[in-house]
Motif scaffolding. Structure first.
Motif, PDB file in Angstrom:
ATOM      1  N   ARG A   4       0.839  -1.192   0.000  1.00  0.00           N
ATOM      2  CA  ARG A   4       0.000   0.000   0.000  1.00  0.00           C
ATOM      3  C   ARG A   4       0.882   1.254   0.000  1.00  0.00           C
ATOM      4  N   LEU A   5       0.289   2.364  -0.392  1.00  0.00           N
ATOM      5  CA  LEU A   5       1.019   3.620  -0.482  1.00  0.00           C
ATOM      6  C   LEU A   5       0.154   4.736   0.081  1.00  0.00           C
ATOM      7  N   ASP A  11      -4.961   7.302   0.226  1.00  0.00           N
ATOM      8  CA  ASP A  11      -4.611   5.884   0.298  1.00  0.00           C
ATOM      9  C   ASP A  11      -4.661   5.280  -1.102  1.00  0.00           C
ATOM     10  N   THR A  12      -3.574   4.625  -1.498  1.00  0.00           N
ATOM     11  CA  THR A  12      -3.559   3.964  -2.796  1.00  0.00           C
ATOM     12  C   THR A  12      -2.618   2.767  -2.697  1.00  0.00           C
ATOM     13  N   ASP A  13      -2.197   2.222  -3.852  1.00  0.00           N
ATOM     14  CA  ASP A  13      -1.263   1.099  -3.883  1.00  0.00           C
ATOM     15  C   ASP A  13       0.038   1.529  -4.556  1.00  0.00           C
ATOM     16  N   PHE A  14       1.143   0.887  -4.190  1.00  0.00           N
ATOM     17  CA  PHE A  14       2.444   1.317  -4.683  1.00  0.00           C
ATOM     18  C   PHE A  14       2.536   1.216  -6.206  1.00  0.00           C
ATOM     19  N   LYS A  15       1.829   0.257  -6.799  1.00  0.00           N
ATOM     20  CA  LYS A  15       1.927   0.096  -8.253  1.00  0.00           C
ATOM     21  C   LYS A  15       1.383   1.306  -9.014  1.00  0.00           C
ATOM     22  N   HIS A  16       0.711   2.230  -8.283  1.00  0.00           N
ATOM     23  CA  HIS A  16       0.192   3.449  -8.910  1.00  0.00           C
ATOM     24  C   HIS A  16       1.100   4.657  -8.658  1.00  0.00           C
ATOM     25  N   TYR A  20      -2.010  -0.220   7.988  1.00  0.00           N
ATOM     26  CA  TYR A  20      -0.867  -0.367   7.093  1.00  0.00           C
ATOM     27  C   TYR A  20       0.158  -1.291   7.750  1.00  0.00           C
ATOM     28  N   ARG A  21       1.040  -1.874   6.950  1.00  0.00           N
ATOM     29  CA  ARG A  21       2.137  -2.696   7.457  1.00  0.00           C
ATOM     30  C   ARG A  21       3.356  -1.800   7.674  1.00  0.00           C
ATOM     31  N   ASP A  60       4.566  -1.202   4.282  1.00  0.00           N
ATOM     32  CA  ASP A  60       4.074  -0.357   3.212  1.00  0.00           C
ATOM     33  C   ASP A  60       4.883   0.941   3.126  1.00  0.00           C
ATOM     34  N   ALA A  61       4.457   1.835   2.221  1.00  0.00           N
ATOM     35  CA  ALA A  61       5.287   3.000   1.915  1.00  0.00           C
ATOM     36  C   ALA A  61       4.493   4.292   1.955  1.00  0.00           C
TER      37      ALA A  61
END
Length: 344
Positions: free
Chosen positions: A28-29, A41-46, A332-333, A339-340
């Motif tokens: 997650r990002l 809140d989004t995902d790292f691949k974005h 989040y982790r 996560d980042a």
């Protein structure tokens, strides 16, 4: 005056990531926008959606060495566990020794069934570490590959099935005791997408020492003695960074290690980025004026650590802690395999 406790936060233990995700970029990002003080809140691949053509990702190419080795004292048969931190000069290393009181100056330690490595304790350091000098035949890092283990941080209790998951996909220069963890989220596919979008990937090296992750033990930040880490920035990378900046692009530091390297160089050269190498003990806290870095990609760090302080300097202490509380609420982790954040 800010104190160490001003950078504390509550973290439930179950949020400390113990294993890496199967897909590096599936983490997650949390995106922090400094202009309008928003959280997203989004995902790292974005992550590339937030960067523009002409920007540059500055990555740390350091590679973690199998720095945890167990040896024997020939005179007593006692075992000693040694963690390599920094190659200070020649065959001398700064190390941490478990049960250090048994490693006085002059102590001999041999490693491997055939004693491929022999070490002598040369100096006892104030913080409890040691300087030891190795004797060996052959190539040191090749011997270390056969004898050593990956030195995972103490908060990771699970066994790591694939040691390469504690390396970035671009790791190249051997020398770190810990991974530059913000880079663990990147895949080769993401880098290809970045290049297609016109985003440059620019390498540097900073060999990460374990002191990076330790909580600060003094209350007054001015009394904290920062550890030193070795860095190198090539002439080609310096030239590319300056070209990006001249053309109005943003310098996106992948991880606090990239920040520390770039800001050290900028401080030493009146704000300019020049090729160079050396040791940095830069300690970045709120009030610091950033000279080189425009955006930051980073993981979630330990409470009261110098890394939380650096992020607080880049963003804002109150807003940083607010973002951490948001990450806790959203589960989040955290930490190395966690996560980042992207701070714009």
């Amino acid at each position: 005056m800010l104190t160490t406790k001003d950078f504390d936060y509550e973290l439930p233990e179950h949020l400390i990531a113990q294993t890496p995700l199967e897909d590096r970029s599936a983490s997650r990002l949390l995106v922090l926008n400094r202009e309008d003080d928003t959280l997203e809140d989004t995902d790292f691949k974005h992550i590339l959606d937030y960067l523009n053509p002409g920007d540059a990702l500055v990555v740390n190419e350091t590679r973690v060495i199998p720095a945890r080795i167990v040896g024997v004292k020939p005179d007593t048969g006692g075992h000693l566990e040694v963690l390599l931190l920094n190659n200070t000069q020649g065959n001398e290393w700064e190390v941490l020794v478990k049960h250090a009181r048994r490693a006085k100056v002059g102590t001999v330690i041999v490693f491997g069934k055939e004693a491929q490595l022999r070490a002598v304790v040369k100096e006892e350091l104030e913080h409890g570490g040691r300087i030891i000098e190795f004797e060996y035949e052959g190539v040191f890092l090749e011997i270390l590959e056969t004898l050593g283990q990956m030195p995972l941080p103490p908060y990771i209790k699970e066994r790591l099935e694939d040691p390469e998951r504690y390396q970035t996909v671009y790791a190249k220069e051997n020398g770190s005791a810990a991974a530059p963890t913000a880079g663990l989220h990147f895949t080769n596919e993401l880098f290809e997408q970045a290049k297609e979008k016109g985003i440059e990937i620019i390498p540097l090296t900073l060999h990460v020492g374990l002191g990076t992750f330790r909580p600060v033990s003094v209350e007054n930040l001015e009394e904290h003695e920062m550890h030193s880490e070795f860095y190198n920035l090539s002439a080609q990378s310096a030239e590319r960074i300056n070209k990006i900046k001249d053309n109005g692009g943003k310098i996106v530091a992948v991880g606090t290690t990239s920040v520390r390297t770039l800001e050290t160089i900028a401080n030493d050269n009146n704000g300019e980025i020049k090729a160079g190498s050396g040791w940095t003990s830069i300690f970045i806290t709120p009030g610091y004026e950033f000279k080189a870095v425009d955006h930051l990609i980073t993981n979630f760090h330990l409470p009261q650590s110098t890394l939380v302080m650096l992020v607080s300097a880049f963003y804002n202490r109150e807003r940083t802690l607010q973002a951490y509380r948001h990450a806790v609420d959203k589960e989040y982790r955290f930490f190395s395999f966690g996560d980042a954040m992207l701070i714009l």
